[in-house]
Design a protein around this motif. Structure first.
Motif, PDB file in Angstrom:
ATOM      1  N   HIS A   1      19.394  97.620  43.320  1.00 17.14           N
ATOM      2  CA  HIS A   1      20.503  96.722  43.623  1.00 17.14           C
ATOM      3  C   HIS A   1      20.983  96.123  42.307  1.00 17.14           C
ATOM      4  CE1 HIS A   1      17.773  96.676  47.136  1.00 17.14           C
ATOM      5  NE2 HIS A   1      18.897  96.766  47.811  1.00 17.14           N
ATOM      6  N   LYS A   2      22.238  95.736  42.246  1.00 20.19           N
ATOM      7  CA  LYS A   2      22.781  95.150  41.026  1.00 20.19           C
ATOM      8  C   LYS A   2      22.056  93.875  40.632  1.00 20.19           C
ATOM      9  CE  LYS A   2      27.483  96.902  41.404  1.00 20.19           C
ATOM     10  NZ  LYS A   2      28.899  96.549  41.489  1.00 20.19           N
ATOM     11  N   ASP A   3      21.498  93.169  41.619  1.00 26.17           N
ATOM     12  CA  ASP A   3      20.881  91.874  41.352  1.00 26.17           C
ATOM     13  C   ASP A   3      19.354  91.891  41.454  1.00 26.17           C
ATOM     14  OD1 ASP A   3      20.735  92.214  44.118  1.00 26.17           O
ATOM     15  OD2 ASP A   3      21.312  90.154  44.576  1.00 26.17           O
TER      16      ASP A   3
ATOM     17  N   LEU B   1      20.161  90.193  32.168  1.00 28.61           N
ATOM     18  CA  LEU B   1      20.687  90.626  33.464  1.00 28.61           C
ATOM     19  C   LEU B   1      21.023  89.462  34.397  1.00 28.61           C
ATOM     20  CD1 LEU B   1      18.311  93.646  34.121  1.00 28.61           C
ATOM     21  CD2 LEU B   1      20.780  93.753  33.675  1.00 28.61           C
TER      22      LEU B   1
END
Length: 156
Positions: A60-62, A132
């Motif tokens: 997932h992006k997060d 990130l």
């Protein structure tokens, strides 16, 4: 991510083995539930440490933010269990998908070293994770750590 109980050897000397086993069972159950509630999975239990991964098998992006949120919640839960812990979170490329589903790579090793360098009830995150998550987490002042097996100091 690695989460480890601080002083478990001393604790083992001061409590009945059955009581210690019950405490560790509650600890593992609670940490696993927290990791899973943030979309991660427990890779394995090592002694009294929890190794968890985010982004495996589905990224997932997060994932880095999910790991940091899980780490914060784990820190909040430790006093409820009557233990202190320390946590290391790191992000990076890993090799996954072996028969044992073990995740390997420098990112994993660094997460373990960060956990070992953390103070009781502290979460240390690697520079890659910080990049990130950006402003998604509140962090203290960065410090350079001399970590076993690393040729250069590591920012955490």
């Amino acid at each position: 991510m690695f989460c480890d109980v601080v002083g478990s050897t001393t604790l083992g000397e001061s409590v009945d083995p059955e009581a210690l086993q019950g405490l560790l069972a509650r600890y593992f159950e609670r940490m696993k539930a927290i990791v899973e509630s943030h979309g991660g999975s427990v890779e394995k239990f090592i002694g009294d440490a929890v190794m968890a991964v985010f982004g495996v098998p589905v990224a997932h992006k997060d994932d880095a933010l999910r790991a940091c949120r899980a780490a914060a919640e784990m820190c909040e839960a430790l006093p409820e269990l009557g233990v202190e812990g320390r946590i290391g979170v790191n992000s990076g490329e890993v090799l996954a998908g072996t028969e044992e589903r073990l995740v390997t790579g420098d990112a994993v090793n660094l997460a373990s070293r960060l956990e070992q360098a953390a103070q009781p009830d502290e979460v240390l995150i690697g520079a890659g994770t910080l990049a990130l998550v950006g402003d998604g987490v509140e962090v203290g002042e960065a410090r350079l750590l001399e970590l076993k097996g690393k040729s250069e100091p590591v920012s955490a």
